[in-house]
Write a protein that holds these residues in place. Structure first.
Motif, mmCIF file in Angstrom:
data_model
loop_
_atom_site.group_PDB
_atom_site.id
_atom_site.type_symbol
_atom_site.label_atom_id
_atom_site.label_comp_id
_atom_site.label_asym_id
_atom_site.label_seq_id
_atom_site.Cartn_x
_atom_site.Cartn_y
_atom_site.Cartn_z
ATOM 1 N N ARG A 11 23.290 -15.800 -6.893
ATOM 2 C CA ARG A 11 22.356 -16.938 -6.871
ATOM 3 C C ARG A 11 21.003 -16.541 -6.271
ATOM 4 N N ASN A 12 21.016 -15.707 -5.260
ATOM 5 C CA ASN A 12 19.772 -15.360 -4.582
ATOM 6 C C ASN A 12 19.001 -14.246 -5.278
ATOM 7 N N LEU A 13 19.589 -13.634 -6.284
ATOM 8 C CA LEU A 13 18.886 -12.610 -7.047
ATOM 9 C C LEU A 13 18.556 -13.077 -8.449
ATOM 10 N N GLY A 14 18.651 -14.379 -8.675
ATOM 11 C CA GLY A 14 18.454 -14.884 -10.026
ATOM 12 C C GLY A 14 17.018 -15.070 -10.432
ATOM 13 N N ASP A 15 16.073 -14.973 -9.510
ATOM 14 C CA ASP A 15 14.673 -15.245 -9.858
ATOM 15 C C ASP A 15 13.807 -13.999 -9.776
ATOM 16 N N LEU A 16 14.372 -12.826 -10.049
ATOM 17 C CA LEU A 16 13.579 -11.597 -10.035
ATOM 18 C C LEU A 16 12.627 -11.580 -11.221
ATOM 19 N N ARG A 17 11.341 -11.316 -10.953
ATOM 20 C CA ARG A 17 10.330 -11.319 -12.008
ATOM 21 C C ARG A 17 9.346 -10.193 -11.769
ATOM 22 N N ALA A 18 8.766 -9.736 -12.852
ATOM 23 C CA ALA A 18 7.626 -8.823 -12.812
ATOM 24 C C ALA A 18 6.569 -9.409 -13.715
ATOM 25 N N HIS A 19 5.594 -10.066 -13.100
ATOM 26 C CA HIS A 19 4.594 -10.826 -13.833
ATOM 27 C C HIS A 19 5.310 -11.889 -14.682
ATOM 28 N N ASP A 20 5.210 -11.807 -16.036
ATOM 29 C CA ASP A 20 5.834 -12.843 -16.868
ATOM 30 C C ASP A 20 7.202 -12.424 -17.394
ATOM 31 N N LEU A 21 7.700 -11.266 -16.956
ATOM 32 C CA LEU A 21 8.991 -10.792 -17.436
ATOM 33 C C LEU A 21 10.092 -11.176 -16.460
ATOM 34 N N GLN A 22 11.125 -11.812 -16.960
ATOM 35 C CA GLN A 22 12.294 -12.141 -16.163
ATOM 36 C C GLN A 22 13.235 -10.938 -16.183
ATOM 37 N N VAL A 23 13.711 -10.537 -15.022
ATOM 38 C CA VAL A 23 14.585 -9.382 -14.903
ATOM 39 C C VAL A 23 15.935 -9.858 -14.383
ATOM 40 N N GLN A 24 16.973 -9.379 -15.013
ATOM 41 C CA GLN A 24 18.319 -9.834 -14.675
ATOM 42 C C GLN A 24 19.022 -8.819 -13.778
ATOM 43 N N ALA A 25 19.635 -9.284 -12.669
ATOM 44 C CA ALA A 25 20.441 -8.428 -11.789
ATOM 45 C C ALA A 25 21.903 -8.594 -12.148
ATOM 46 N N ASN A 26 22.551 -7.515 -12.489
ATOM 47 C CA ASN A 26 23.976 -7.527 -12.803
ATOM 48 C C ASN A 26 24.763 -7.034 -11.588
ATOM 49 N N ILE A 27 25.796 -7.779 -11.204
ATOM 50 C CA ILE A 27 26.562 -7.467 -10.004
ATOM 51 C C ILE A 27 28.026 -7.269 -10.370
ATOM 52 N N GLY A 28 28.572 -6.155 -9.924
ATOM 53 C CA GLY A 28 30.005 -5.913 -10.028
ATOM 54 C C GLY A 28 30.552 -5.633 -8.644
ATOM 55 N N ALA A 29 31.769 -6.049 -8.368
ATOM 56 C CA ALA A 29 32.330 -5.904 -7.025
ATOM 57 C C ALA A 29 33.804 -5.560 -7.106
ATOM 58 N N ALA A 30 34.253 -4.865 -6.063
ATOM 59 C CA ALA A 30 35.675 -4.511 -5.964
ATOM 60 C C ALA A 30 36.018 -4.320 -4.499
ATOM 61 N N SER A 31 37.328 -4.512 -4.187
ATOM 62 C CA SER A 31 37.817 -4.350 -2.819
ATOM 63 C C SER A 31 38.940 -3.329 -2.793
ATOM 64 N N THR A 32 39.130 -2.737 -1.621
ATOM 65 C CA THR A 32 40.236 -1.803 -1.465
ATOM 66 C C THR A 32 41.565 -2.545 -1.585
ATOM 67 N N SER A 33 42.543 -1.869 -2.202
ATOM 68 C CA SER A 33 43.885 -2.450 -2.370
ATOM 69 C C SER A 33 44.883 -1.302 -2.470
ATOM 70 N N ALA A 34 46.135 -1.665 -2.685
ATOM 71 C CA ALA A 34 47.171 -0.629 -2.780
ATOM 72 C C ALA A 34 46.973 0.246 -4.006
ATOM 73 N N GLU A 35 46.309 -0.304 -5.075
ATOM 74 C CA GLU A 35 46.116 0.464 -6.299
ATOM 75 C C GLU A 35 44.933 1.420 -6.198
ATOM 76 N N ILE A 36 44.021 1.158 -5.288
ATOM 77 C CA ILE A 36 42.829 1.990 -5.141
ATOM 78 C C ILE A 36 43.086 2.982 -4.020
ATOM 79 N N LEU A 37 43.187 4.258 -4.369
ATOM 80 C CA LEU A 37 43.585 5.278 -3.407
ATOM 81 C C LEU A 37 42.427 6.161 -2.942
ATOM 82 N N THR A 38 41.320 6.169 -3.686
ATOM 83 C CA THR A 38 40.193 7.037 -3.325
ATOM 84 C C THR A 38 38.894 6.244 -3.429
ATOM 85 N N PRO A 39 37.836 6.722 -2.779
ATOM 86 C CA PRO A 39 36.540 6.059 -2.927
ATOM 87 C C PRO A 39 36.055 6.055 -4.370
#
Length: 496
Positions: A443-471
């Protein structure tokens, strides 16, 4: 509005330099060794109104030891001096002790208002003999470590015969006032002006010659005369000079009287010294480069110039204040070199190497402190660079880095992961808290602009779990999450 990140430590080192510079001046407001050097290198002349009558070696050969002299001998000197028309006389010889019948007849001579009689600190200003009413003054000087006489007071707080403490005039202060100096009787130390021994000796008449009347009255008319022991063979009656040599106590009293008759050597108030130290240290940080060394040398030069105009400046302390600035500038450069390999120079956040180290550092404690990772990229950065230039694209990246820094919580760290990608390492965030936090960022990155161009921020996220064994697996999971978000938005292709 796009903003540049603050990458310099100057915003911290400037106020720190000011505080340290002020504290140094408050801790070291005086530099005695420097003052001694300047006092000797830039000596003063003995006040022309002052003449010394010295009890020299020749006088001792003629009259024997002073402790067995009849007081009539001093009376004869006083008669000669008054006949010559002197203005005031100071007798820097202790005449206390048992009195003789002949002393009663000398009372009028030793009760004159133009005569100052020396007393010891134990006498606390009492008259040396009953019936003598001339002004008295305690014959002491202020000695620092090593017994070096550096200053004098016009009065001393001493304990009287009844045990009460009272303000007793000093011998030098009393004589200077009789000579016409307007010096108040207080306990403020006044620096002694250095007069070379040769000049003191040149202004000295032999006590024997004055007793015999072998003096030119024209040389004494209107002068202030100091009488005291100057013989070289009397032990225990000398003091250490600022040059380290032994000098007769009477000559030191002559310097004290001459100093009180001359323009006083004054020190700036503490608040002004603190302000000077703060300004010098902060200016050195601001100017950077070699200016701090020039400022340190200039402080010593100013101390010498100040001495010429009767102003005592702590040049060594001021030099150290400038060197504090030099040290902080060196610390800034050391810190920049230390962080250069782990900091992205465009945005000021950590780079990919810093991210790798941070993940490795936290990975072993992921069971107790879960780790989550956000990967953010910009869709449209290539179009911004093409249409408005790379400078605008750089501003856009700085803006995104600044927003991420504001959105992160304590313990979270922001990194630049790639040309248009950023990573946020989230501390103690598990799978339950991650969706809400990701939505908050989106929500807080939804208004990124460069002059008249709207720029979209794409966010992906993940957390450590038993299936994730390495960085690496954590990074892959966050990347897949980001691409799924793109797919849902209808942007399955490569980034612009």
């Amino acid at each position: 509005m796009l903003r540049f990140p603050e990458r310099s430590l100057r915003r911290f080192t400037l106020p720190l330099a000011a505080v340290l510079g002020a504290a140094l001046m408050l801790a070291l407001p005086a530099n005695p060794r420097l003052e001694d050097m300047l006092n000797q290198a830039l000596p003063s002349r003995l006040n022309p109104a002052l003449v010394v009558v010295g009890i020299d070696d020749a006088s001792l050969r003629d009259y024997g030891r002073p402790d067995i002299w009849p007081r009539e001998l001093y009376a004869q000197v006083l008669r000669t001096l008054r006949e010559a028309g002197v203005r005031a006389v100071g007798l820097d010889v202790l005449l206390s002790g048992a009195s003789s019948p002949a002393d009663a007849g000398l009372a009028p001579l030793f009760s004159a208002p133009d005569l100052v009689l020396a007393t010891s600190p134990g006498e606390a200003g009492e008259a040396p003999q009953p019936g003598w009413h001339s002004p008295t003054g305690v014959s002491v000087l202020n000695c620092s470590a090593g017994g070096v006489a550096r200053s004098v007071q016009t009065a001393y707080a001493l304990e009287g015969p009844g045990g009460d403490r009272r303000l007793v005039p000093s011998f030098a202060g009393q004589l200077a006032r009789l000579a016409g100096a307007s010096v108040p009787a207080d306990t403020a130390p006044r620096l002694l002006r250095y007069v070379p021994p040769g000049e003191l000796e040149a202004a000295t008449l032999s006590f024997r010659d004055v007793v015999n009347g072998n003096v030119r009255f024209a040389e004494l008319q209107g002068k202030t005369v100091l009488i005291g022991l100057t013989a070289s063979g009397l032990s225990g009656l000398t003091s250490t000079d600022i040059g380290g040599s032994q000098i007769a106590g009477t000559y030191l009293q002559a310097r004290a009287v001459s100093s009180l008759l001359s323009v006083p050597l004054t020190r700036p108030p503490l608040w002004l010294l603190a302000l000077l130290g703060a300004a010098l240290a902060a200016t050195t940080v601001w100017l950077r480069g070699l200016w701090g060394f020039w400022a340190a040398a200039l402080a010593l030069l100013l101390a010498a110039l100040g001495w010429l105009v009767d102003l005592v400046l702590p040049g060594v302390s001021l030099s150290f204040a400038a060197l504090i600035g030099v040290g902080l500038v060196a610390f800034e450069r050391w810190w920049q070199l230390r962080t250069l390999g782990t900091q992205d120079m465009l945005t000021g956040v950590g780079n990919r190497l810093a991210f790798t180290r941070a993940v490795e550092h936290r990975w072993h404690s992921r069971q107790e402190r879960p780790i989550s990772l956000m990967l953010i990229d910009l869709d449209g950065l290539r179009q911004v660079n093409k249409q408005y230039g790379h400078l605008t694209g750089d501003l856009l990246l700085r803006d995104l880095a600044g927003r991420l820094q504001k959105l992160r919580r304590r313990g979270d760290v922001v990194f630049r992961w790639g040309p248009d990608e950023f990573a946020v390492l989230l501390d103690q965030v598990g799978p339950q808290e991650l969706p809400a936090l990701t939505e908050h960022f989106r929500r807080n990155l939804g208004d990124l602009r460069a002059h008249d161009l709207q720029v979209q921020a794409n966010i992906g996220a993940a957390s450590t779990s038993a299936e994730i064994l390495t960085p690496g697996e954590l990074i892959e999971a966050a990347s897949r999450s980001r691409y799924r978000m793109k797919y849902r938005r209808g942007q399955p292709g490569a980034r612009d």
